[in-house]
Motif scaffolding. Structure first.
Motif, PDB file in Angstrom:
ATOM      1  N   HIS A 167       0.857  -1.181   0.000  1.00  0.00           N
ATOM      2  CA  HIS A 167       0.000   0.000   0.000  1.00  0.00           C
ATOM      3  C   HIS A 167       0.894   1.231   0.000  1.00  0.00           C
ATOM      4  N   THR A 226       2.583   3.451  -6.955  1.00  0.00           N
ATOM      5  CA  THR A 226       2.599   2.003  -7.140  1.00  0.00           C
ATOM      6  C   THR A 226       4.014   1.464  -7.251  1.00  0.00           C
ATOM      7  N   VAL A 286       4.539  -2.088  -6.108  1.00  0.00           N
ATOM      8  CA  VAL A 286       3.930  -3.192  -6.841  1.00  0.00           C
ATOM      9  C   VAL A 286       4.854  -3.505  -8.011  1.00  0.00           C
ATOM     10  N   ILE A 345      -7.554  -4.698 -12.777  1.00  0.00           N
ATOM     11  CA  ILE A 345      -7.776  -4.111 -11.460  1.00  0.00           C
ATOM     12  C   ILE A 345      -6.788  -2.957 -11.286  1.00  0.00           C
ATOM     13  N   ILE A 398      -4.332  -0.421  -9.359  1.00  0.00           N
ATOM     14  CA  ILE A 398      -3.384  -0.598  -8.259  1.00  0.00           C
ATOM     15  C   ILE A 398      -2.782   0.729  -7.797  1.00  0.00           C
ATOM     16  N   ILE A 401      -1.918  -3.286  -3.735  1.00  0.00           N
ATOM     17  CA  ILE A 401      -2.704  -4.498  -3.963  1.00  0.00           C
ATOM     18  C   ILE A 401      -2.547  -5.422  -2.752  1.00  0.00           C
ATOM     19  N   ASP A 402      -3.634  -5.997  -2.347  1.00  0.00           N
ATOM     20  CA  ASP A 402      -3.679  -6.954  -1.258  1.00  0.00           C
ATOM     21  C   ASP A 402      -3.597  -8.359  -1.854  1.00  0.00           C
ATOM     22  N   TYR A 454      -6.968 -10.057  -2.378  1.00  0.00           N
ATOM     23  CA  TYR A 454      -7.722  -9.457  -3.481  1.00  0.00           C
ATOM     24  C   TYR A 454      -7.149  -9.898  -4.824  1.00  0.00           C
ATOM     25  N   LEU A 455      -5.817  -9.965  -4.924  1.00  0.00           N
ATOM     26  CA  LEU A 455      -5.186 -10.421  -6.162  1.00  0.00           C
ATOM     27  C   LEU A 455      -5.637 -11.839  -6.490  1.00  0.00           C
ATOM     28  N   SER A 491      -9.437 -12.079  -7.290  1.00  0.00           N
ATOM     29  CA  SER A 491      -9.709 -11.508  -8.609  1.00  0.00           C
ATOM     30  C   SER A 491      -9.255 -12.443  -9.717  1.00  0.00           C
TER      31      SER A 491
END
Length: 143
Positions: free
Chosen positions: A3, A7, A10, A107, A109, A113-114, A117-118, A121
């Protein structure tokens, strides 16, 4: 959870770690996309990270039976798009060379990204794609 207001945290590496932590095996293709096989999902699915647009995109495809006409192909694509909301479906190919049905889902980001959730999804995308194929109730398009 990754978080950040940017990003930058990520990365392909962080996505690989999330897949590994969830016991998902993956490979990396020539374009740098991750591929999760049918060992973990209903259909093998690619994962593409695009930091410029702040998106993770899931995509996959399936070959269409030979002999499907272009009007019939696009009629089916339209029907799938009307019935399956999680994915965007489209066809690539021609009557002469054959068609492939593609599906994709993205999705955002921007805020990270959690892992849960990844994975959720990814699983829901694969299920949605297979539901789209399932609309071929008379086996006109798929083997």
């Amino acid at each position: 959870m990754i978080h950040n207001s940017e990003t930058t945290n990520v990365t392909i590496q962080s996505l690989k770690e999330m897949l590994e932590n969830s016991n998902f095996e993956y490979s990396t293709d020539d374009e740098g996309d991750l591929y999760v096989s049918r060992n973990h999902l209903e259909i093998g699915t690619f994962i593409r990270l695009n930091l410029d647009s702040k998106l993770i995109t899931f995509f996959t495809y399936a070959p269409i039976k030979p002999g499907v006409s272009e009007p019939d192909m696009y009629k089916f694509v339209n029907a799938v798009n009307l019935n399956i909301l999680r994915s965007q479906f489209y066809a690539i190919g021609s009557e002469n060379d054959g068609f492939f049905l593609y599906g994709r889902y993205a999705i955002h980001i921007k805020y990270g990204i959690d892992q849960n959730y990844l994975i959720l999804s990814l699983e829901k995308f694969a299920e949605a794609f297979m539901a789209g194929i399932g609309l071929d109730q008379n086996d006109e398009y798929f083997e």
